[in-house]
Enzyme design. Structure first.
Site, PDB file in Angstrom:
ATOM      1  N   SER A 115      -8.398  -4.202  -3.266  1.00  0.00           N
ATOM      2  CA  SER A 115      -8.439  -3.911  -4.709  1.00  0.00           C
ATOM      3  C   SER A 115      -9.865  -3.878  -5.240  1.00  0.00           C
ATOM      4  CB  SER A 115      -7.674  -4.977  -5.497  1.00  0.00           C
ATOM      5  OG  SER A 115      -6.372  -5.103  -5.031  1.00  0.00           O
ATOM      6  N   GLU A 230       2.391  -6.630   4.205  1.00  0.00           N
ATOM      7  CA  GLU A 230       2.088  -7.581   3.129  1.00  0.00           C
ATOM      8  C   GLU A 230       3.347  -7.886   2.321  1.00  0.00           C
ATOM      9  OE1 GLU A 230      -0.771  -6.212   0.196  1.00  0.00           O
ATOM     10  OE2 GLU A 230      -1.079  -8.263  -0.528  1.00  0.00           O
ATOM     11  N   GLU A 363       6.322  -2.673 -11.088  1.00  0.00           N
ATOM     12  CA  GLU A 363       6.545  -1.283 -11.528  1.00  0.00           C
ATOM     13  C   GLU A 363       6.262  -0.315 -10.376  1.00  0.00           C
ATOM     14  OE1 GLU A 363       4.668  -3.513 -13.153  1.00  0.00           O
ATOM     15  OE2 GLU A 363       5.931  -3.891 -14.898  1.00  0.00           O
TER      16      GLU A 363
HETATM   17  C1  LIG Z   1      -2.505 -13.778  -7.065  1.00  0.00           C
HETATM   18  C2  LIG Z   1      -3.081 -12.464  -6.651  1.00  0.00           C
HETATM   19  C3  LIG Z   1      -3.688 -12.336  -5.421  1.00  0.00           C
HETATM   20  C4  LIG Z   1      -4.254 -11.113  -5.031  1.00  0.00           C
HETATM   21  N1  LIG Z   1      -4.882 -11.042  -3.815  1.00  0.00           N
HETATM   22  C5  LIG Z   1      -5.467  -9.876  -3.442  1.00  0.00           C
HETATM   23  C6  LIG Z   1      -6.220  -9.804  -2.218  1.00  0.00           C
HETATM   24  O1  LIG Z   1      -6.332 -10.781  -1.473  1.00  0.00           O
HETATM   25  N2  LIG Z   1      -6.813  -8.639  -1.900  1.00  0.00           N
HETATM   26  C7  LIG Z   1      -6.713  -7.526  -2.678  1.00  0.00           C
HETATM   27  O2  LIG Z   1      -7.249  -6.492  -2.314  1.00  0.00           O
HETATM   28  N3  LIG Z   1      -6.032  -7.569  -3.871  1.00  0.00           N
HETATM   29  C8  LIG Z   1      -5.421  -8.717  -4.260  1.00  0.00           C
HETATM   30  N4  LIG Z   1      -4.744  -8.789  -5.459  1.00  0.00           N
HETATM   31  C9  LIG Z   1      -4.766  -7.620  -6.342  1.00  0.00           C
HETATM   32  C10 LIG Z   1      -3.455  -6.883  -6.512  1.00  0.00           C
HETATM   33  O3  LIG Z   1      -3.108  -6.161  -5.361  1.00  0.00           O
HETATM   34  C11 LIG Z   1      -3.614  -5.970  -7.741  1.00  0.00           C
HETATM   35  O4  LIG Z   1      -3.806  -6.808  -8.850  1.00  0.00           O
HETATM   36  C12 LIG Z   1      -2.431  -5.089  -7.966  1.00  0.00           C
HETATM   37  O5  LIG Z   1      -2.325  -4.112  -6.960  1.00  0.00           O
HETATM   38  C13 LIG Z   1      -2.454  -4.396  -9.341  1.00  0.00           C
HETATM   39  O6  LIG Z   1      -3.664  -3.755  -9.556  1.00  0.00           O
HETATM   40  P1  LIG Z   1      -4.497  -3.977 -10.917  1.00  0.00           P
HETATM   41  O7  LIG Z   1      -4.643  -5.454 -11.112  1.00  0.00           O
HETATM   42  O8  LIG Z   1      -5.711  -3.157 -10.836  1.00  0.00           O
HETATM   43  O9  LIG Z   1      -3.553  -3.471 -12.088  1.00  0.00           O
HETATM   44  P2  LIG Z   1      -3.345  -1.940 -12.541  1.00  0.00           P
HETATM   45  O10 LIG Z   1      -3.144  -1.094 -11.341  1.00  0.00           O
HETATM   46  O11 LIG Z   1      -4.442  -1.579 -13.474  1.00  0.00           O
HETATM   47  O12 LIG Z   1      -1.992  -2.033 -13.316  1.00  0.00           O
HETATM   48  C14 LIG Z   1      -1.903  -2.424 -14.701  1.00  0.00           C
HETATM   49  C15 LIG Z   1      -0.463  -2.224 -15.160  1.00  0.00           C
HETATM   50  O13 LIG Z   1      -0.098  -0.815 -15.072  1.00  0.00           O
HETATM   51  C16 LIG Z   1       1.106  -0.659 -14.322  1.00  0.00           C
HETATM   52  N5  LIG Z   1       1.076   0.596 -13.541  1.00  0.00           N
HETATM   53  C17 LIG Z   1       0.031   1.072 -12.832  1.00  0.00           C
HETATM   54  N6  LIG Z   1       0.374   2.229 -12.207  1.00  0.00           N
HETATM   55  C18 LIG Z   1       1.664   2.476 -12.518  1.00  0.00           C
HETATM   56  C19 LIG Z   1       2.584   3.527 -12.193  1.00  0.00           C
HETATM   57  N7  LIG Z   1       2.237   4.542 -11.389  1.00  0.00           N
HETATM   58  N8  LIG Z   1       3.844   3.434 -12.695  1.00  0.00           N
HETATM   59  C20 LIG Z   1       4.212   2.419 -13.513  1.00  0.00           C
HETATM   60  N9  LIG Z   1       3.359   1.411 -13.881  1.00  0.00           N
HETATM   61  C21 LIG Z   1       2.124   1.429 -13.389  1.00  0.00           C
HETATM   62  C22 LIG Z   1       1.133  -1.859 -13.406  1.00  0.00           C
HETATM   63  O14 LIG Z   1       2.442  -2.146 -12.957  1.00  0.00           O
HETATM   64  C23 LIG Z   1       0.562  -2.961 -14.284  1.00  0.00           C
HETATM   65  O15 LIG Z   1       1.559  -3.509 -15.108  1.00  0.00           O
HETATM   66  C24 LIG Z   1      -4.175  -9.997  -5.891  1.00  0.00           C
HETATM   67  C25 LIG Z   1      -3.551 -10.122  -7.135  1.00  0.00           C
HETATM   68  C26 LIG Z   1      -3.020 -11.337  -7.527  1.00  0.00           C
HETATM   69  C27 LIG Z   1      -2.350 -11.448  -8.877  1.00  0.00           C
END
Ligand SMILES: Cc1cc2nc3c(=O)[nH]c(=O)nc-3n(C[C@H](O)[C@H](O)[C@H](O)COP(=O)(O)OP(=O)(O)OC[C@H]3O[C@@H](n4cnc5c(N)ncnc54)[C@H](O)[C@@H]3O)c2cc1C
Length: 393
Positions: A115, A230, A363
């Site tokens: 991410s 994962e 989602e």
């Molecule tokens: C506790 C925790 C541990 C984590 N550990 C890791 C790790 O070790 N390594 C790593 O790489 N990442 C890690 N992550 C990151 C995680 O994979 C991302 O937070 C996640 O993929 C969402 O990305 P974002 O936070 O950028 O949110 P965004 O992608 O910006 O999403 C924001 C909102 O928009 C919605 N949304 C986005 N696209 C769509 C769509 N096409 N349709 C409908 N809704 C949509 C989402 O559901 C969400 O509600 C971790 C996250 C958490 C909370």
């Protein structure tokens, strides 16, 4: 073919040669790996015996009964659940030999550099650049939400190697050395007060080409193996009945009759049944895994896990009333593992909020289930054939 009888025989041999009571923990784990009893479905020489995956339970039961140490799987979940299957599928023989043993014994912790601030759900939009210089790649960029980066020796990393290609095609998959001087790890504090995860800055990090997993430009396909595993690792853990979040709330219900109300009773029963159905569905998913790689069905399991954890922990806080609002420790700790059942109700309630985000948001997982499990029409994707460098960011 290695069957259950043969595995029992080998396990007894291991125990006789290395009695757990008199053997150093790490020595025992290394010997177990060398005996092919670490993950029996892996190939010989790499901790396994090429046996059916389902037979792992036979070995685990024998070792547990003998009081043998385990490799603390919750502490090294990213290595075991995500890096290892990817290395097994795409790694060279040399990579498998170098990485798998210390990964399994827990001597080397792994983290996942996927991410980025601008690429979470839309992971393929990632902008961390890897530029080839001779036999090395020079990597620059920022990753975020990286669990366990502060503990990790190695990371699985995806980076953009061809900005002219459409976003899914110009990505390459690497193993990154977290001790490289260009890797800077900074803690990120969560709603629980803890900092399980980090932001990671990569400045001129040099990765040998020998640490590339898969072909140049094929990183998206390699990453699918990681991501499918994962979801299974997060949502599909083997649990005994009442082994998950439902356990503490059911215990409180039994031990504290003064807290009970009719409304909470109905909700608890419904959630108890749903938790049990999810647990049994997890068993089915594992049987499916025995037959091959996890498919998109893991997304369904992870969805159910997130929803149930949030509903059950909410019910527990309500059941405990004012007590449920207490919190055991607000100091910024750097925990080595996420321990749902060893902490109090307030922790479970807050930590489970992240379950519907980590490993893919609910989602996005609904989209995966709709498209790849149910065969519904795909979401419109206008950027599929556009060069990554021309996308609006
Ligand atoms: C506790 C925790 C541990 C984590 N550990 C890791 C790790 O070790 N390594 C790593 O790489 N990442 C890690 N992550 C990151 C995680 O994979 C991302 O937070 C996640 O993929 C969402 O990305 P974002 O936070 O950028 O949110 P965004 O992608 O910006 O999403 C924001 C909102 O928009 C919605 N949304 C986005 N696209 C769509 C769509 N096409 N349709 C409908 N809704 C949509 C989402 O559901 C969400 O509600 C971790 C996250 C958490 C909370």
């Amino acid at each position: 073919m290695t069957d259950a009888t043969e595995l029992r025989r080998r396990t007894k041999e291991l125990l006789a040669a290395h009695p757990p009571a008199d053997t150093d923990r790490l020595d025992f784990l290394r010997a177990r790996f060398d005996a092919g009893l670490a993950w029996v479905h892996f190939p010989e020489g790499l901790g396994g015996l090429g046996a059916p995956r389902s037979l792992q339970a036979v070995v685990d039961a024998e070792l547990e009964a003998a009081g043998a140490p385990d490799n603390d799987p919750r502490r090294i979940g990213i290595g075991l659940g995500m890096a290892a299957p990817t290395i097994l599928q795409y790694g060279t023989q040399e990579q498998k030999r170098r990485f798998l043993k210390p990964l399994w014994t827990g001597e080397e912790v792994w983290c996942q550099l996927f991410s980025e601030p601008g690429a979470g759900s839309d992971l393929a939009a990632l902008g961390t650049r890897a530029v080839r210089e001779g036999e090395e790649w020079v990597v620059n960029g920022q990753k975020v939400w990286t669990s366990s980066a502060h503990l990790a020796r190695w990371a699985i990393l995806i980076a953009r190697t061809d900005p002219d290609a459409p976003k899914h095609r110009g990505i390459t998959y690497f193993v990154c050395d977290m001790t490289d001087p260009g890797v800077e790890v900074r803690p990120l504090r969560q709603i629980t007060g803890e900092a399980e995860f980090n932001e990671v800055f990569l400045t001129d990090v040099r990765i040998p080409d020998a640490h590339r997993l898969g072909e140049v430009g094929d990183g998206w396909r390699v990453a699918q193996t990681t991501l499918n595993n994962e979801r299974v690792a997060i949502g599909g853990m083997r649990l005994p009945r009442e082994g998950g979040m439902i356990g503490p709330v059911a215990k409180t219900w039994r031990e504290r009759p003064e807290l009970r109300t009719h409304d909470l009773h109905q909700r608890l029963l419904k959630l108890w049944v749903e938790a049990e159905v999810a647990r049994l569905t997890g068993e089915r998913l594992r049987q499916q895994l025995v037959a091959g790689q996890p498919g998109p069905e893991g997304a369904g399991m992870k969805l159910a896990f997130a929803r149930l954890n949030q509903e059950i922990s909410g019910l527990e806080v309500e059941l405990r009333g004012e007590e449920g609002l207490l919190y055991d420790d607000w100091t910024m700790r750097r925990p080595e593992l996420v321990d749902f059942t060893g902490r109090d109700a307030g922790y479970r309630y807050l930590r489970s909020k992240g379950n519907s985000i980590e490993g893919g948001t609910s989602e996005v997982l609904l989209n995966i289930v709709a498209e790849r499990v149910l065969g519904l029409p795909a979401e419109p994707r206008t950027d599929k054939d556009v060069a990554w460098k021309d996308l609006a960011r």
